[in-house]
Scaffold this motif. Structure first.
Motif, PDB file in Angstrom:
ATOM      1  N   ARG A   1       0.844  -1.197   0.000  1.00  0.00           N
ATOM      2  CA  ARG A   1       0.000   0.000   0.000  1.00  0.00           C
ATOM      3  C   ARG A   1       0.875   1.242   0.000  1.00  0.00           C
ATOM      4  O   ARG A   1       1.820   1.362   0.806  1.00  0.00           O
ATOM      5  CB  ARG A   1      -0.927   0.013   1.212  1.00  0.00           C
ATOM      6  CG  ARG A   1      -2.026   1.079   1.089  1.00  0.00           C
ATOM      7  CD  ARG A   1      -2.924   1.088   2.295  1.00  0.00           C
ATOM      8  NE  ARG A   1      -2.237   1.615   3.480  1.00  0.00           N
ATOM      9  CZ  ARG A   1      -2.847   1.853   4.634  1.00  0.00           C
ATOM     10  NH1 ARG A   1      -4.132   1.568   4.769  1.00  0.00           N
ATOM     11  NH2 ARG A   1      -2.161   2.313   5.666  1.00  0.00           N
TER      12      ARG A   1
ATOM     13  N   PHE B   1      -3.959   8.569  -1.816  1.00  0.00           N
ATOM     14  CA  PHE B   1      -4.903   7.653  -2.452  1.00  0.00           C
ATOM     15  C   PHE B   1      -4.818   6.234  -1.888  1.00  0.00           C
ATOM     16  O   PHE B   1      -5.708   5.425  -2.104  1.00  0.00           O
ATOM     17  CB  PHE B   1      -4.636   7.616  -3.969  1.00  0.00           C
ATOM     18  CG  PHE B   1      -4.843   8.939  -4.628  1.00  0.00           C
ATOM     19  CD1 PHE B   1      -6.124   9.398  -4.929  1.00  0.00           C
ATOM     20  CD2 PHE B   1      -3.754   9.741  -4.946  1.00  0.00           C
ATOM     21  CE1 PHE B   1      -6.307  10.627  -5.550  1.00  0.00           C
ATOM     22  CE2 PHE B   1      -3.932  10.966  -5.556  1.00  0.00           C
ATOM     23  CZ  PHE B   1      -5.210  11.416  -5.860  1.00  0.00           C
ATOM     24  N   LYS B   2      -3.727   5.931  -1.171  1.00  0.00           N
ATOM     25  CA  LYS B   2      -3.540   4.610  -0.572  1.00  0.00           C
ATOM     26  C   LYS B   2      -3.689   3.485  -1.603  1.00  0.00           C
ATOM     27  O   LYS B   2      -4.348   2.471  -1.377  1.00  0.00           O
ATOM     28  CB  LYS B   2      -4.538   4.385   0.567  1.00  0.00           C
ATOM     29  CG  LYS B   2      -4.505   5.451   1.647  1.00  0.00           C
ATOM     30  CD  LYS B   2      -3.154   5.503   2.347  1.00  0.00           C
ATOM     31  CE  LYS B   2      -3.159   6.535   3.475  1.00  0.00           C
ATOM     32  NZ  LYS B   2      -1.832   6.652   4.135  1.00  0.00           N
ATOM     33  N   THR B   3      -3.093   3.666  -2.769  1.00  0.00           N
ATOM     34  CA  THR B   3      -3.188   2.660  -3.830  1.00  0.00           C
ATOM     35  C   THR B   3      -2.319   1.444  -3.501  1.00  0.00           C
ATOM     36  O   THR B   3      -1.337   1.538  -2.770  1.00  0.00           O
ATOM     37  CB  THR B   3      -2.739   3.257  -5.169  1.00  0.00           C
ATOM     38  OG1 THR B   3      -1.414   3.790  -5.017  1.00  0.00           O
ATOM     39  CG2 THR B   3      -3.683   4.362  -5.602  1.00  0.00           C
TER      40      THR B   3
ATOM     41  N   ASN C   1       0.761   7.495  -0.114  1.00  0.00           N
ATOM     42  CA  ASN C   1       0.156   8.748  -0.578  1.00  0.00           C
ATOM     43  C   ASN C   1      -1.296   8.837  -0.108  1.00  0.00           C
ATOM     44  O   ASN C   1      -1.822   7.938   0.562  1.00  0.00           O
ATOM     45  CB  ASN C   1       0.242   8.855  -2.106  1.00  0.00           C
ATOM     46  CG  ASN C   1      -0.374   7.637  -2.781  1.00  0.00           C
ATOM     47  OD1 ASN C   1      -1.263   6.986  -2.236  1.00  0.00           O
ATOM     48  ND2 ASN C   1       0.121   7.329  -3.975  1.00  0.00           N
TER      49      ASN C   1
END
Length: 738
Positions: free
Chosen positions: A276, A281-283, A279
């Protein structure tokens, strides 16, 4: 110079001279036509040769480019450079040959056509013009009247001048004729001599270049032969590895998860994980993670630099995240940051947790944790398979002693079919040695005719080696080539084409053209009653005369059948030979059409395999199984080979049948399976084998891979059954109480 026309005859201008001139003119004109054609063909040859040389130069350039690519491989680079240099010099010699040929054709043939023949034609025109002038002057002189004295004198003077001119031109023409007739001979011969000298020089130079490389070519050939063998071994190993890995359950990623202890490259654990991002956005991104040098690192592609997640594992901790919305997550926490990771499965997650924890511990102790050693996976089944598939068979990997032992047998030092020396292949069901080309043809026949195996590359169980030593090329050829001499059939030689060898092999083994033909009466006797024939009236069974078997036994295991058994049906003969471990006679019976599963209705519907079990003949059983005998075919009491081996306490045979796929759960008419019988007879060794096989069968049914202990035990039993059968007689009376 040979004079073709006489000058005196020329002055007479006789009809003989005129006829000779016409003949010479025809000859010169035909010579001119042929020489012009030769020049045209020579030009075409030179153009084609130069195109060939240009293409060859381009090819050599490609070889040199390839040698630049192979700079890391000394053997390949040296070969390409040496051969490209030699080829380039040979092409240069061919270019010189073409230049010499062109120069010779211009110097001799072209000069003869364009200069000498041209002068001949000009002299011919002058000769014809002088002849016409002389004829006109003669005609005018003949027409002048006697009374015209002045005209007559003028005509005489004109005639004299015309005759002088015509004779001079005729002499010049005759000279040109004689010159060209003589010159054409040595000009053509000089051209051919120069051409052949140039050809010889080119070939000699090429031969010298080839001789310079002869020693290197021999050494390279030997190295290539060794490379082929090593490549075949590597291919076999890769195929075995491929087969073993393919049998794993690859649907789950943990099946290929790699965790290592004493890793030489410092990588303790590696594999894909989802990470994870930190950032907003937690992409989540999938990356290749690894634990190495006390650090947790990852990268996206192999060329990318490593990104360090934890610089020092001693300063971090790892914990699972069961409350996270995503499954199988865990977190690596360090003083400076934390990293949330996700595995593909619970097992995958646990493996990473354990690996990180062990690495943390090892970082503190400045050592490495050593995870439990894992045995390499083995094939998933024993029942229905062989030890050869596991790569753990006895003498696996091509023992040179097998080759030496088999080749020492009569006729085995040459290929059984084409007599090629030092064969390194074998047909294990026929018991013969083969060269590599004949082995390929045998393989194309199908395993029902011939089972091909390498003497140097494949694994050889001891019973197979002994089987090969019981037969051999000499014994088999006495069967399959019995009528070759009387039929005056030509055997193929090592230098024959593949088509000739294939035709011979098919005629020999498939069509069986050269075996001794049996009488129809013998072929129609002796019958077989298989399971599908129970409602048919039985054919005459095998009932040997009293004492015949005893007399046959006196001949020894390799003896020939007595006279009163040689008239038997092939199936009955196979049955008899199986009971006496007479492998050549068994091969003879099969060659004459014996059914390997022939049923003797006079002896409880037993087959040749059951007969071999009765006398504890491991070789006869192995030979029958290699030739397609049914390992589960039962007698009238419902007992198959494994039942009988168990009853008789033949542990080696029980091991063989288990390796060849015997049914562990088959029951006889009394409802007993082999394990029950082994317990009743208190045979500890067979009980051990059967229980191991049943355990293995249960593990496979549950999808478990198990360990390799059972393979070690079966290997030991196989070796003992072949080398020390007397040791397999252990009984344990305690088993009867179980």
């Amino acid at each position: 110079m040979t004079v073709k026309l006489d000058f005196e005859e020329c002055l007479k201008d006789s009809p003989r001279f005129r006829a000779a001139v016409e003949g010479v003119e025809c000859d010169v004109f035909e010579l001119e036509t042929r020489l012009e054609k030769l020049l045209k063909l020579c030009g075409a040859m030179l153009d084609s040769g130069r195109q060939y040389c240009a293409a060859s130069k381009a090819f050599v350039g490609g070889v040199r480019d390839l040698s630049q690519h192979a700079q890391g491989d000394a053997m390949m680079s040296e070969c390409l450079e040496k051969f490209s240099d030699s080829l380039n010099q040979m092409i240069d010699n061919q270019v010189e040959l073409l230049d010499s040929t062109q120069q010779s054709s211009r110097q001799h043939i072209h000069t003869l056509v364009k200069e000498d023949v041209k002068r001949f034609r000009e002299a011919r025109k002058e000769f014809e013009r002088g002849s016409e002038g002389l004829a006109s002057a003669l005609h005018h002189n003949a027409e002048v009247p006697r009374r015209k004295q002045h005209d007559a004198e003028e005509a005489a003077l004109a005639l004299q001048a015309a005759r002088t001119s015509a004779r001079a031109r005729a002499l010049d023409y005759v000279l040109q004729i004689n010159v060209i007739q003589s010159k054409k001979k040595f000009e053509i011969l000089q051209f051919m001599l120069a051409l052949m000298d140039a050809q010889a020089c080119c070939l000699e130079q090429g031969h010298r270049l080839a001789e310079q490389l002869e020693k290197y070519r021999r050494e390279l050939g030997a190295q290539l032969h060794q490379l082929v063998l090593e490549s075949a071994r590597e291919k076999r190993d890769m195929e075995q590895r491929h087969a073993m890995i393919k049998q794993k359950d690859l649907s789950q990623d943990e099946a290929v998860l790699e965790g290592r202890g004493e890793a030489p490259d410092g990588v303790v654990m590696e594999g894909y994980l989802y990470k994870r991002a930190s950032n907003a956005f937690k992409t989540w991104s999938r990356r290749w993670f690894s634990i190495q040098s006390n650090q947790l690192v990852y990268q996206k592609r192999a060329k990318d630099a490593l990104t360090v997640v934890v610089e020092d594992l001693r300063l971090c901790t790892v914990k699972p995240c069961p409350d996270h919305e995503r499954r199988f997550c865990f977190e690596v926490v360090s003083p400076s940051k934390s990293c949330l990771l996700q595995a593909d499965s619970e097992r995958h997650q646990q493996a990473w947790l354990t690996a990180v924890q062990n690495s943390i511990a090892s970082a503190f102790s400045e050592g490495r944790a050593e995870p439990p050693s894992q045995h390499p996976e083995r094939p998933a089944s024993l029942v229905g398979g062989t030890l050869e598939a596991s790569g753990r068979g006895p003498r696996a990997g091509g023992d040179r002693r097998v080759l030496d032992q088999v080749q020492r047998l009569e006729g085995n030092a040459q290929c059984c079919d084409c007599r090629e020396p030092a064969p390194e292949w074998a047909s294990i069901n026929l018991g013969i040695t083969l060269c590599i080309e004949c082995s390929g043809i045998h393989r194309s026949l199908g395993v029902h005719f011939s089972k091909v195996r390498s003497l140097t590359l494949d694994s050889w169980e001891p019973e197979l080696v002994k089987l090969m030593c019981e037969l051999g090329n000499g014994a088999l050829n006495r069967i399959y080539e019995a009528r070759v001499d009387e039929m005056t059939v030509k055997r193929p030689q090592p230098g024959c084409s593949r088509a000739e060898k294939e035709s011979w092999i098919r005629a020999k083994y498939v069509e069986k053209k050269f075996i001794t033909k049996l009488p129809e009466a013998r072929l129609s006797r002796g019958g077989r009653r298989g399971p599908s024939d129970r409602d048919r009236p039985p054919r005459p069974p095998l009932k040997p005369k009293p004492g015949s078997i005893g007399r046959a036994a006196e001949l020894g295991e390799a003896g020939s059948p007595p006279e009163d058994l040689r008239s038997l049906h092939p199936g009955a003969l196979l049955y008899w030979a199986a009971g006496h471990q007479n492998l050549p006679t068994m091969a003879d019976a099969l060659a004459h059409g014996a059914d390997v599963n022939w049923v003797n209705t006079a002896e409880e519907s037993r087959t040749p395999l059951l007969r071999a079990v009765a006398v504890n003949s491991l070789l006869a059983c192995e030979f029958l199984l290699q030739n397609g005998a049914n390992v589960n075919q039962a007698d009238s009491a419902g007992r198959g080979p494994l039942h009988h081996a168990t009853i008789l306490g033949h542990t080696g045979l029980a091991c063989l049948f288990l390796k060849r796929g015997a049914n562990l759960n088959a029951v006889d008419m009394e409802g007993k399976d082999p394990l029950s019988i082994a317990i009743d007879t208190a045979n500890a060794d067979i009980v051990t084998l059967l229980r191991l096989a049943k355990m293995r069968e249960a593990e496979v049914a549950q999808g478990q891979s198990g360990d390799e202990t059972y393979l070690d035990i079966f290997r030991d039993f196989s070796l003992m059954a072949s080398d020390n059968p007397e040791k397999l007689t252990r009984r344990d009376l305690k088993l009867t109480t179980l």
